[in-house]
Design a protein around this motif. Sequence first.
Motif, mmCIF file in Angstrom:
data_model
loop_
_atom_site.group_PDB
_atom_site.id
_atom_site.type_symbol
_atom_site.label_atom_id
_atom_site.label_comp_id
_atom_site.label_asym_id
_atom_site.label_seq_id
_atom_site.Cartn_x
_atom_site.Cartn_y
_atom_site.Cartn_z
ATOM 1 N N VAL A 179 -24.143 53.699 4.002
ATOM 2 C CA VAL A 179 -24.094 52.626 4.999
ATOM 3 C C VAL A 179 -25.505 52.367 5.508
ATOM 4 O O VAL A 179 -26.188 53.286 5.991
ATOM 5 C CB VAL A 179 -23.171 53.012 6.177
ATOM 6 N N THR A 180 -25.943 51.129 5.403
ATOM 7 C CA THR A 180 -27.292 50.767 5.857
ATOM 8 C C THR A 180 -27.303 49.268 6.163
ATOM 9 O O THR A 180 -26.257 48.633 6.182
ATOM 10 C CB THR A 180 -28.340 51.169 4.784
ATOM 11 N N SER A 181 -28.506 48.711 6.421
ATOM 12 C CA SER A 181 -28.589 47.257 6.602
ATOM 13 C C SER A 181 -29.275 46.667 5.371
ATOM 14 O O SER A 181 -30.013 47.372 4.672
ATOM 15 C CB SER A 181 -29.395 46.918 7.861
ATOM 16 N N PRO B 245 -25.080 44.658 9.854
ATOM 17 C CA PRO B 245 -26.282 43.964 10.333
ATOM 18 C C PRO B 245 -27.326 44.923 10.924
ATOM 19 O O PRO B 245 -27.023 46.077 11.223
ATOM 20 C CB PRO B 245 -25.750 43.035 11.431
ATOM 21 N N GLU B 246 -28.516 44.393 11.107
ATOM 22 C CA GLU B 246 -29.619 45.109 11.736
ATOM 23 C C GLU B 246 -29.278 45.559 13.148
ATOM 24 O O GLU B 246 -28.635 44.810 13.899
ATOM 25 C CB GLU B 246 -30.794 44.134 11.911
ATOM 26 N N VAL C 185 -22.780 58.308 3.928
ATOM 27 C CA VAL C 185 -24.177 58.616 4.250
ATOM 28 C C VAL C 185 -24.715 57.439 5.044
ATOM 29 O O VAL C 185 -24.702 56.300 4.564
ATOM 30 C CB VAL C 185 -25.017 58.816 2.959
ATOM 31 N N ALA C 186 -25.166 57.691 6.275
ATOM 32 C CA ALA C 186 -25.715 56.619 7.109
ATOM 33 C C ALA C 186 -27.231 56.667 6.995
ATOM 34 O O ALA C 186 -27.846 57.697 7.268
ATOM 35 C CB ALA C 186 -25.294 56.816 8.559
ATOM 36 N N VAL C 187 -27.826 55.547 6.571
ATOM 37 C CA VAL C 187 -29.284 55.483 6.460
ATOM 38 C C VAL C 187 -29.774 54.379 7.396
ATOM 39 O O VAL C 187 -29.536 53.198 7.145
ATOM 40 C CB VAL C 187 -29.729 55.165 5.012
ATOM 41 N N GLY C 188 -30.403 54.766 8.498
ATOM 42 C CA GLY C 188 -30.889 53.751 9.427
ATOM 43 C C GLY C 188 -31.183 54.334 10.791
ATOM 44 O O GLY C 188 -31.214 55.556 10.979
ATOM 45 N N GLY C 189 -31.353 53.436 11.762
ATOM 46 C CA GLY C 189 -31.630 53.862 13.130
ATOM 47 C C GLY C 189 -30.352 54.292 13.838
ATOM 48 O O GLY C 189 -29.280 54.398 13.219
ATOM 49 N N GLY C 190 -30.465 54.500 15.140
ATOM 50 C CA GLY C 190 -29.334 54.981 15.929
ATOM 51 C C GLY C 190 -28.138 54.044 15.887
ATOM 52 O O GLY C 190 -26.989 54.492 15.950
ATOM 53 N N ILE D 43 -27.057 52.253 13.351
ATOM 54 C CA ILE D 43 -26.294 52.473 12.115
ATOM 55 C C ILE D 43 -25.640 53.851 12.100
ATOM 56 O O ILE D 43 -24.468 53.990 11.727
ATOM 57 C CB ILE D 43 -27.199 52.223 10.887
ATOM 58 N N THR D 44 -26.356 54.889 12.555
ATOM 59 C CA THR D 44 -25.713 56.216 12.548
ATOM 60 C C THR D 44 -24.568 56.252 13.558
ATOM 61 O O THR D 44 -23.575 56.935 13.339
ATOM 62 C CB THR D 44 -26.732 57.360 12.786
#
Length: 349
Positions: free
Chosen positions: A41-43, A66-67, A96-101, A103-104
């Motif tokens: 999961v990411t943007s 989204p961002e 798997v979450a890849v991103g900032g707070g 997204i996590t």
Amino acid sequence: MNVTVSLGERSYDVVLESGARHHLAALIAARAPRAKTVAIVTSPELAEQPWFNVTSGLAQHLVTVPEGEGAKTLTWLGALLEELAELELSRDDVIVAVGGGAITDVAGFAAAVYLRGVAIVHVPTTLVGQVDAAIGGKTAVNLRAGKNLAGAFHQPIGVLCDFDTLVTLPERERLGGLGEVAKCWLLEGGFAAELAGVSLHDLIEMSVKFKAAVVGADEFEGGKRALLNYGHTLAHALEKVSLARSIDELRHGEAVAIGLAFAVRLAHALGRVDDSEIERHDEVLSALGLSTKVPAHCPTSSLLEAMAHDKKAHHDLTFVLAGAEGFEVVPDVDPAVVQEVLERFRGEQ
Ligand SMILES: NC(=O)c1ccc[n+]([C@@H]2O[C@H](COP(=O)([O-])OP(=O)(O)OC[C@H]3O[C@@H](n4cnc5c(N)ncnc54)[C@H](O)[C@@H]3O)[C@@H](O)[C@H]2O)c1
Ligand SMILES: [Zn+2]
């Protein structure tokens, strides 16, 4: 370096290094050996970054949201859950979450409720994510009434803090993260002079160790974990008032920096600390390049109103404050004192 978050059978490691993302396949093999499918999961923007070569060693699917804060809605949570179901992700599989707070937080919430809970690995790519959001198992989305009002506790099976991802992080986001770093430094009793020669990577390690120890001692925020809300009573109010006026002027950590400078002045006004504690706070915040100016678009009356309705405050004014016994949660602070200190603080600026 690895830092363990000790929570019995739910314990996990936070890997802190350049290239930490490349531990993903080994981590999944060790912690979710029956997994066959991975949903990343990411943007869309992050998926284009040069460091976005995340491989799980299994069949993997990219799922985008989204961002930033735009992803933390019930609508996107729903879309994410539907997509996981379409991928036929099973209880043995891994998100798997890849991103900032942001997204996590939303991916963590999806992992908490999809099939009543599946494993998740966080790969935080912002400073806030690495030192704060990805560690500790709090997940959430926002409701119309406010931020983080729907969520769950769901610990990840591992966190990969890859310093390489921070290379592309905009300066504003780096500064925001430093607000949370300053909070840890101040709670730990650190001085500005000790920051000389300390690298960003050292600061991340210090903050992660601090948060891991606090979460390990108090997973569900019954006691010590509440201290992590230091500076956050005013910070949440600043964010809420800015949001209500559709002004996205402050990153969360920037608001925290203002909240920290205010909280120590409140502690001083209540006779809990002397001038040197204000000095220690101001020097640490300034050494980290953080501003403590309350934005003009946030009237004192609106901030007071928002602080009284903080979801953690049970409708009184509650602050984490320094004192002779160290830091503690102080409920029922006199609104007249809070108002006076806030106005004096603004007058200093
Ligand atoms: N669960 C928790 O315990 C916890 C703790 C603190 C904060 N949070 C939550 O975290 C969120 C804030 O997280 P944040 O500060 O990481 O912001 P964010 O997730 O909104 O990311 C900020 C921006 O940076 C971009 N970005 C992310 N990584 C990047 C990179 N490596 N290079 C370039 N751009 C990148 C994002 O796409 C986004 O536009 C808030 O929603 C807050 O509520 C949760
Ligand atoms: Zn925070």
